[in-house]
Structures are given as structure tokens and as C-alpha cells.
Design a protein around this motif. Structure first.
Motif, PDB file in Angstrom:
ATOM      1  N   LYS B 349       0.847  -1.205   0.000  1.00  0.00           N
ATOM      2  CA  LYS B 349       0.000   0.000   0.000  1.00  0.00           C
ATOM      3  C   LYS B 349       0.882   1.255   0.000  1.00  0.00           C
ATOM      4  O   LYS B 349       0.570   2.236  -0.667  1.00  0.00           O
ATOM      5  CB  LYS B 349      -0.904   0.009   1.244  1.00  0.00           C
ATOM      6  CG  LYS B 349      -2.106  -0.911   1.101  1.00  0.00           C
ATOM      7  CD  LYS B 349      -2.974  -0.791   2.332  1.00  0.00           C
ATOM      8  CE  LYS B 349      -4.151  -1.743   2.278  1.00  0.00           C
ATOM      9  NZ  LYS B 349      -4.825  -1.868   3.563  1.00  0.00           N
ATOM     10  N   GLU B 350       1.965   1.196   0.743  1.00  0.00           N
ATOM     11  CA  GLU B 350       2.863   2.348   0.826  1.00  0.00           C
ATOM     12  C   GLU B 350       3.596   2.545  -0.511  1.00  0.00           C
ATOM     13  O   GLU B 350       3.672   3.661  -1.024  1.00  0.00           O
ATOM     14  CB  GLU B 350       3.868   2.110   1.973  1.00  0.00           C
ATOM     15  CG  GLU B 350       4.835   3.228   2.252  1.00  0.00           C
ATOM     16  CD  GLU B 350       4.168   4.554   2.594  1.00  0.00           C
ATOM     17  OE1 GLU B 350       3.048   4.536   3.135  1.00  0.00           O
ATOM     18  OE2 GLU B 350       4.767   5.608   2.276  1.00  0.00           O
ATOM     19  N   ALA B 351       4.097   1.433  -1.072  1.00  0.00           N
ATOM     20  CA  ALA B 351       4.873   1.531  -2.315  1.00  0.00           C
ATOM     21  C   ALA B 351       4.015   2.002  -3.482  1.00  0.00           C
ATOM     22  O   ALA B 351       4.500   2.673  -4.382  1.00  0.00           O
ATOM     23  CB  ALA B 351       5.493   0.172  -2.640  1.00  0.00           C
ATOM     24  N   LEU B 352       2.736   1.628  -3.473  1.00  0.00           N
ATOM     25  CA  LEU B 352       1.873   1.961  -4.611  1.00  0.00           C
ATOM     26  C   LEU B 352       0.834   3.017  -4.238  1.00  0.00           C
ATOM     27  O   LEU B 352      -0.228   3.090  -4.853  1.00  0.00           O
ATOM     28  CB  LEU B 352       1.159   0.696  -5.120  1.00  0.00           C
ATOM     29  CG  LEU B 352       2.042  -0.460  -5.573  1.00  0.00           C
ATOM     30  CD1 LEU B 352       1.187  -1.641  -5.980  1.00  0.00           C
ATOM     31  CD2 LEU B 352       2.913  -0.054  -6.750  1.00  0.00           C
ATOM     32  N   LYS B 353       1.153   3.827  -3.242  1.00  0.00           N
ATOM     33  CA  LYS B 353       0.114   4.718  -2.717  1.00  0.00           C
ATOM     34  C   LYS B 353      -0.438   5.672  -3.782  1.00  0.00           C
ATOM     35  O   LYS B 353      -1.626   5.945  -3.812  1.00  0.00           O
ATOM     36  CB  LYS B 353       0.575   5.466  -1.477  1.00  0.00           C
ATOM     37  CG  LYS B 353       1.732   6.381  -1.684  1.00  0.00           C
ATOM     38  CD  LYS B 353       2.075   7.086  -0.392  1.00  0.00           C
ATOM     39  CE  LYS B 353       3.291   7.948  -0.653  1.00  0.00           C
ATOM     40  NZ  LYS B 353       4.196   8.048   0.421  1.00  0.00           N
ATOM     41  N   ASP B 354       0.468   6.166  -4.678  1.00  0.00           N
ATOM     42  CA  ASP B 354      -0.011   7.091  -5.695  1.00  0.00           C
ATOM     43  C   ASP B 354      -0.975   6.406  -6.652  1.00  0.00           C
ATOM     44  O   ASP B 354      -2.015   6.920  -7.006  1.00  0.00           O
ATOM     45  CB  ASP B 354       1.154   7.728  -6.456  1.00  0.00           C
ATOM     46  CG  ASP B 354       2.145   6.714  -6.976  1.00  0.00           C
ATOM     47  OD1 ASP B 354       2.135   5.584  -6.469  1.00  0.00           O
ATOM     48  OD2 ASP B 354       2.913   7.036  -7.890  1.00  0.00           O
ATOM     49  N   LEU B 355      -0.592   5.185  -7.030  1.00  0.00           N
ATOM     50  CA  LEU B 355      -1.427   4.434  -7.970  1.00  0.00           C
ATOM     51  C   LEU B 355      -2.776   4.075  -7.344  1.00  0.00           C
ATOM     52  O   LEU B 355      -3.835   4.247  -7.954  1.00  0.00           O
ATOM     53  CB  LEU B 355      -0.699   3.152  -8.370  1.00  0.00           C
ATOM     54  CG  LEU B 355      -1.534   2.167  -9.142  1.00  0.00           C
ATOM     55  CD1 LEU B 355      -1.555   2.552 -10.592  1.00  0.00           C
ATOM     56  CD2 LEU B 355      -1.023   0.765  -8.973  1.00  0.00           C
ATOM     57  N   LEU B 356      -2.726   3.606  -6.104  1.00  0.00           N
ATOM     58  CA  LEU B 356      -3.961   3.192  -5.439  1.00  0.00           C
ATOM     59  C   LEU B 356      -4.866   4.402  -5.177  1.00  0.00           C
ATOM     60  O   LEU B 356      -6.083   4.317  -5.294  1.00  0.00           O
ATOM     61  CB  LEU B 356      -3.651   2.445  -4.127  1.00  0.00           C
ATOM     62  CG  LEU B 356      -2.864   1.146  -4.329  1.00  0.00           C
ATOM     63  CD1 LEU B 356      -2.503   0.522  -2.988  1.00  0.00           C
ATOM     64  CD2 LEU B 356      -3.634   0.143  -5.169  1.00  0.00           C
ATOM     65  N   ALA B 357      -4.223   5.539  -4.870  1.00  0.00           N
ATOM     66  CA  ALA B 357      -5.005   6.757  -4.640  1.00  0.00           C
ATOM     67  C   ALA B 357      -5.710   7.168  -5.926  1.00  0.00           C
ATOM     68  O   ALA B 357      -6.882   7.537  -5.927  1.00  0.00           O
ATOM     69  CB  ALA B 357      -4.098   7.882  -4.161  1.00  0.00           C
ATOM     70  N   LEU B 358      -4.986   7.062  -7.025  1.00  0.00           N
ATOM     71  CA  LEU B 358      -5.551   7.419  -8.331  1.00  0.00           C
ATOM     72  C   LEU B 358      -6.733   6.508  -8.650  1.00  0.00           C
ATOM     73  O   LEU B 358      -7.787   6.942  -9.109  1.00  0.00           O
ATOM     74  CB  LEU B 358      -4.470   7.261  -9.407  1.00  0.00           C
ATOM     75  CG  LEU B 358      -4.836   7.719 -10.806  1.00  0.00           C
ATOM     76  CD1 LEU B 358      -4.794   9.234 -10.886  1.00  0.00           C
ATOM     77  CD2 LEU B 358      -3.885   7.125 -11.833  1.00  0.00           C
ATOM     78  N   GLN B 359      -6.519   5.231  -8.360  1.00  0.00           N
ATOM     79  CA  GLN B 359      -7.570   4.242  -8.626  1.00  0.00           C
ATOM     80  C   GLN B 359      -8.802   4.544  -7.774  1.00  0.00           C
ATOM     81  O   GLN B 359      -9.926   4.514  -8.247  1.00  0.00           O
ATOM     82  CB  GLN B 359      -7.026   2.871  -8.241  1.00  0.00           C
ATOM     83  CG  GLN B 359      -7.338   1.822  -9.245  1.00  0.00           C
ATOM     84  CD  GLN B 359      -6.798   0.495  -8.786  1.00  0.00           C
ATOM     85  OE1 GLN B 359      -6.738   0.187  -7.590  1.00  0.00           O
ATOM     86  NE2 GLN B 359      -6.407  -0.311  -9.724  1.00  0.00           N
TER      87      GLN B 359
END
Lengths: 235, 456
Positions: B349-359
Motif C-alpha cells: 500500500k505504501e509503495a503503490l500509494k499514488d497508484l492506489l489513490a488514483l484508482q
């Protein structure tokens, strides 16, 4: 068969990994991983970002120099350079090069033609096992994409956040490394004096060092504290 | 090659392992190679980043550990950038001069040199590294057959499907397999844009005959993304003749495109027709189980230990394509390395936070309603209305089921968003769509397509 139009873009002499000082432990680990992965057929892509003077251009050019020394083909394009006739088509065919470095890439974000060209380059370079290194000011999550293609492609790009050097000891070390690169010895006390007298901006400190280096050559003197004070007083 | 680290350094290492925490020891000390020279131990760091940090933060600890390991005649420590293996090469031992070899086999004969063509194949893309699932097993089986019997019935072999689904991987796998069987085979992979660019250059430099000779002399020609040939008449003309020559000579042609050949706009009809002579096969987006399998396989390639819950989390959140999965995993892997922590859902979740936030930004109830309405060519207002005709009720049920699948909203919240419906209506919709997906593949296709559109 394919002929790439060469552009005469000089790499800065001092741009080498050895002259870069990491501001933090995390950046040092990330950059070590970055350097180790260069030249591996991994097809990895990186995005080095941070404010002005954190060393983005330095690292991009250092990466080019590092691989060029190994006989590999590299290319460096400063996208913010208004003197260069750079158009999105310049990226076509670049995936054949072992390392493609694009500086200030966030300047072209929002332009659909550039985004499509960049997205295409990222996927083709990954297929070819070659590396793309991008740099910019803002984190990728703040980019206002014009296309979904690039939005998706950047998922494959590893971001590395760079921060400015703030510790006086790090700034002195950076000065010493740059001095050593041009064959000069910069005593710590002189480094400390320069950091105290001038700003904490590495670029500015390096300009001062350049001036001192020239004077040192002319006067055939070492960079001692009295000599440095004398030069700076006169300039 | 063994590292000649002295007994002193080995002792010092044990000491340092006790003094430092795991992260510090493995990140900064382990990469150092020790070379003993007289009264000195040279510690070679693999990069200036390691060297700097060690010199800045750990010198005292290293010197103390060495002093404790050798209290008498304590060796001096020197830090350098380097590699022990390269160190040895720089100072080769004197060797007896060898007589000059006169055997011609060592020299590259002319035909051999001529055969040295650039394949442009990525050696990592093989059948072994290709993860198969329902979505691509037919394409993979056909690709294997092509690699075993090139130039025969499946010629041309045409693979089509969306981006990042493994078309290029399969193409390279065939090319690599052909080369493994016959290293002298003249196999060339290239993107269609490259074919066009090569041709333009050949015309400009008056080398079009060389260009024609080269491409028509291949044993296998692999061209990626042929949709980029669209509206490039001269390239299509040249490709048409190259294609015919190769097929007539029983040489293999493999093509990929993002859509069915007949649907590629701007391609001449005669080309479209010829593309259909061999075998045309589709690759589809990976289903959940396949996404998990891909993640597991890629993780093991990256040397990562991937707990099941991490693979399930990623596979559930990233539904797009294989390239996205690999990209995300690469990021997670680098992040885990940077922070020196094992893989966990929290770390992902931390490593992909930007992607997950965008999603997360994209997956709202409003967006789901709009996407479903667009997909079925109805109005959002229809979805929220009381109308119960099949052409409105089914999309409404679909939208509710997708909302349940992709968001954390409760049944009453979803019901509220759909014109103030009761939570039991939502529950019924979810069950109904689940049942219909099993009975009718068109409903299942619609469901999967909508999920993909909304999540990518």
C-alpha cells in the motif's frame, strides 16, 4: 539500417556518481540500486525527482557516462532546453539505445503527442531490455496526464525522491569531491569556510569552486584558506 | 571466485553483525569485499553511494570491530570503490606466451559474419517465463507449435489483443525458441514503426535494394503492432511483397496487433486478407487466478518472497494487464529493497500509494454509474429511475454488482445512490449478476470489460 540523428549535447565533466553526495540513507540505498541496475537487461525505468539543485541532471549524465565507459550506447536529452529543436518524434527508435535519459520530463506532461511518444518509448525499451531514466520536479502522482497511455506506462517507472543537501558536512564533502575530480585538494576547513560564507545551494557553491580552481591554476597556488580568502576578497 | 577476506575481517564481520541492526548490516556492511594486503585491509564498496555512507556513518564501528578482532598488529583499513574480481583482472599474472593459432575456425568467416544479424530478441521472454491461464493458453499452445514447425500451416501467425497481455512475449518466445534450435537462423523482431523508419532511411540513402534483400532473406520475421502500418501506403506496399516472398519460401511470419486484422483501419484489403491465411488468435486479459500466478512467478524471478495475501491484494486491485502487474511488482520490489522490509500488504500500500489513490479517485459510485450507462448506451438518470424494463434493469443490476465488487460501500449506501433503493434490492442484484455470469458468457464478458474500464 536505422540512422539516429545525432544531437551534440555535451555531458558535464563533473557529472559522475563519484561526485554525488546522498542527502539521506534512503536516497543512498535507492541510488545504489539505480547504479547497480544500469546496463542490466532488466528494462527498468526510473524517475528521479526533486526541486532545483538536488542533482537530477548530474545523476542522469552520470548514468550516461557510467554506461558509455562500458562501451554502451546512451542518449541524454534535456527536454527543457529551449535551444534544442526537440519534438516528440525525436523519441522514435531510441529504444535501441542501452540507456535513454530524458531530463525535465514533466515539462512535456499534458502534451498528448509527447505523452504518446514517451509511453511508446517506455514499453519498447522495456521489451528491448533497455533502460529509461526520467527526471522532473514534481512527484508522478501530481502529473496532469493528457492520455491514459502514459498514465498506465508510468506504473512501470520507479520513482526516486531526491532532497537537497542540508548538512554542512555533506556540502563540504560535495565540494571536496568536485575539487578532487578536477585534480585539486580542498581542505575541510576551506570547505567549511565556503559553506559558511555562501549559500547552501550546491550549484552556487560549485560556481565558487570553479572560480577558485581557475585562480588556483593561474596563481599556481593550493586552495589554502588564506589563498581562498584573498581570491574572494578580490572578486 | 572466492573472496579472500582475511580471518580478521571475518571476525570483525561477526562483531559488526552484533553491533548493528539487521538493516544496517545487510545494506552497508555485507556488500563490502575485503582484500588483505600486508598490514592493510582494503574494503571494496560496489558503488560510491555505499562507500560514502559507510565512510560517513560506520567507519568508527568498523575500525573498532577490526581492532577488537586483531588487538595486536591491528591492520589499517582503506576504503575504495571496486570489485575483487575486476581487481584481479587489472593485475593479470604473467602467463607463458601462446603460439599463434593458425586454425581458421577461430576467425569469423565471411558468410558467418554476414549471418550476424541483430535479432532484437529479449532473452528473458521465453515459453518458460510465460504464465499461462485460460485467457492465453490457446495462443501459447499455437505459439509452441509455430516454434516447432516454423513456416508450415500457421503462417502467418497473427496474435491480437489489448496492450500488456503477452503478445510481444509470445512473439519473442517463438523467436528465442527458433534460435535455440538453430543459432544460425535469421530471425528478426521489430516494431512496425521501425520497419517504416528503416525503409524511409533506405530510400533516403539509396539503399532500398539492400533493405529488400535483407528482409526477404530472413527465416522468420516478427513484426509487432502492425496497426502502426495504417495509412502508410508505401510501407504497406513493401511489406506486402516482403510478406509474399517469405510465405512463398516457407519462411515464418509472425504479427501482432491490438485488434482483429480485419478491424485495423487504414490497412489495404489485400494485406488484411493475407493476414487471415494462417492462424489468427486472440489473447485476453488475465483472470484473477492467472493474475495471482503471474505475480507469484514474477516475484520468484525477482528473488522476492511473496506471501499469499500480498499476491491476492495486488491481483484484486490491479486488474488491467500483465505489464501493469509486473510494473507494480517491480516498484514494490524496489521499495522493499530501499526500506529493507519484507513484503506485506502494508508495504505494498505504501509503495503503490499514488497508484492506489488514483484508482480510488476513479472508483466512485458516480463513475461506476456513468461508465455502465455509457457502456449500455443509456442515461445515468435511467439507472436511478423506477423503470423496470429489462434494458434498464439489467444494466442497473450490473452497476450495483460492480459497485459492491469495487468499493467498500455498504449495501444500504449503494441502494441510496441508486435512487434510494432498499439494501435487499442491491443484494438481489449482486446475486442475480453472479448467477447470470455463470450461465451466460456475454454477461460475464460485460462484467469483466466494465471492471477493466473502471479500474484502468
Amino acid at each position: 539500417m536505422f540512422v539516429q540523428m545525432p544531437l551534440k549535447i555535451e555531458l558535464r565533466d563533473e557529472a559522475a556518481f563519484e561526485t554525488f553526495v546522498s542527502p539521506s540513507e534512503q536516497v543512498a540505498v535507492a541510488l545504489h540500486h539505480f547504479q547497480q541496475s544500469l546496463g542490466q537487461p532488466s528494462g527498468e525505468a526510473f524517475y528521479l525527482f526533486g526541486s532545483a539543485s538536488v542533482g537530477k541532471t548530474h545523476l542522469l549524465q552520470a548514468a550516461c557516462r557510467y554506461l558509455s565507459k562500458q562501451g554502451k550506447q546512451t542518449v541524454y536529452f534535456p527536454l527543457a532546453d529551449e535551444h534544442l529543436p526537440l519534438i516528440p518524434d525525436v523519441l522514435i527508435g531510441l529504444e535501441q539505445v542501452s540507456l535513454i535519459c530524458l531530463d525535465d520530463v514533466d515539462r512535456v506532461i499534458g502534451d498528448a503527442s509527447w505523452e504518446l511518444a514517451l509511453s511508446s518509448l517506455l514499453s519498447k525499451a522495456a521489451i528491448a531490455g533497455h533502460q529509461v531514466v526520467l527526471s522532473g520536479h514534481q512527484p508522478m502522482e501530481t502529473w496532469q496526464f493528457a492520455t491514459t497511455e502514459l498514465n498506465r506506462s508510468v506504473l512501470n517507472v520507479l520513482p526516486i525522491a531526491l532532497t537537497p543537501l542540508t548538512e554542512p558536512a555533506d556540502l563540504v564533502l560535495a565540494l571536496q569531491k568536485h575539487a578532487e575530480r578536477i585534480g585539486l585538494q580542498l581542505p575541510k576547513e576551506v570547505g567549511r569556510y565556503l559553506v559558511k560564507q555562501f549559500s547552501e545551494d550546491v550549484e552556487e557553491l560549485l560556481s565558487v569552486l570553479q572560480l577558485l580552481a581557475q585562480q588556483s591554476l593561474v596563481a599556481q597556488r593550493r586552495l589554502t584558506l588564506p589563498f581562498v580568502k584573498q581570491v574572494l576578497k578580490g572578486s | 571466485m572466492s573472496n579472500p577476506a582475511s580471518a580478521i575481517w571475518e571476525k570483525a564481520l561477526s562483531q559488526l553483525e552484533n553491533d548493528l541492526n539487521d538493516q544496517q548490516f545487510h545494506t552497508w556492511i555485507r556488500p563490502l569485499q575485503a582484500v588483505e594486503e600486508g598490514g592493510t585491509i582494503r574494503l571494496l564498496a560496489p558503488s560510491s553511494f555505499i562507500l560514502d555512507w559507510v565512510q560517513k556513518k560506520l567507519v568508527d564501528k568498523i575500525e573498532a570491530a577490526v581492532a577488537q578482532s586483531a588487538p595486536i598488529n591491528t591492520p589499517e583499513i582503506k576504503f575504495e570503490i571496486g570489485d575483487y574480481a575486476l581487481d584481479l583482472i587489472e593485475e593479470p599474472e604473467p602467463t607463458t606466451p601462446q603460439p599463434l593459432q593458425k586454425t581458421p575456425s577461430k576467425a569469423v568467416s565471411e558468410p558467418e559474419a554476414e549471418n550476424k544479424i541483430k535479432h532484437n530478441l529479449n532473452p528473458n521472454f521465453t515459453f518458460d517465463t510465460f504464465v499461462e491461464g485460460k485467457a492465453n493458453q490457446l495462443a501459447a499452445a499455437a505459439a509452441r507449435q509455430v516454434s516447432e514447425n516454423p513456416g508450415s500451416s500457421y503462417n502467418p501467425f497473427f496474435i491480437y489483443g489489448g496492450v500488456g497481455l503477452g503478445k510481444t512475449h509470445l512473439m519473442h518466445a517463438i523467436g528465442n525458441a527458433l534460435l535455440q534450435k538453430n543459432p544460425q537462423a535469421r530471425v528478426v523482431y521489430l516494431h512496425s514503426e521501425r520497419f517504416v523508419a528503416d525503409m524511409v532511411n533506405a530510400l533516403r540513402h539509396n539503399k532500398i535494394d539492400t533493405f529488400k534483400r535483407f528482409y526477404r532473406s530472413l527465416d522468420a520475421l516478427l513484426i509487432d503492432d502492425i496497426q502502426f502500418f495504417a495509412n502508410k501506403e508505401q510501407s504497406q506496399e513493401e511489406f506486402f511483397h516482403t510478406f509474399n516472398t517469405l510465405l512463398e519460401g516457407n519462411k515464418q511470419v509472425i504479427l501482432t496487433s491490438d485488434r482483429f486484422p480485419k478491424e485495423v483501419d487504414g490497412l489495404e484489403d489485400r494485406l488484411k486478407s493475407r493476414f487471415g491465411w494462417g492462424l489468427t488468435i486472440q489473447v485476453e486479459p488475465p483472470e484473477f487466478e492467472m493474475r495471482v500466478a503471474i505475480l507469484m512467478k514474477k516475484a520468484s524471478e525477482f528473488g522476492l518472497i511473496m506471501p499469499d495475501e500480498v499476491a491476492f491484494f495486488l491481483a484484486k486491485r490491479l486488474r488491467g494487464n500483465v505489464r501493469d502487474l509486473e510494473g507494480a511488482l517491480r516498484r514494490v520490489s524496489a521499495y522493499a529493497q530501499f526500506v529493507q522490509k519484507p513484503l506485506s500488504v502494508e508495504l505494498v500500500k505504501e509503495a503503490l500509494k499514488d497508484l492506489l489513490a488514483l484508482q480510488q479517485k476513479m472508483i466512485t459510485l458516480e463513475n461506476i454509474q456513468k461508465t455502465v450507462a455509457d457502456y449500455y448506451k443509456i442515461r445515468v438518470a435511467d439507472l436511478l429511475s423506477k423503470r423496470r424494463s429489462r434494458n434498464i434493469a439489467r444494466p442497473r443490476q450490473m452497476a450495483m454488482a460492480i459497485a459492491k465488487e469495487l468499493t467498500n460501500h455498504s449495501l444500504p449506501e449503494i441502494g441510496d445512490a441508486f435512487g434510494g433503493r432498499d439494501h435487499t434490492t442491491v443484494l438481489h442484484a449482486v446475486r442475480q449478476i453472479h448467477k447470470l455470469r455463470e450461465e451466460d458468457h456475454r454477461i460475464d464478458d460485460d462484467f469483466n470489460s466494465l471492471i477493466r474500464i473502471i479500474t484502468t
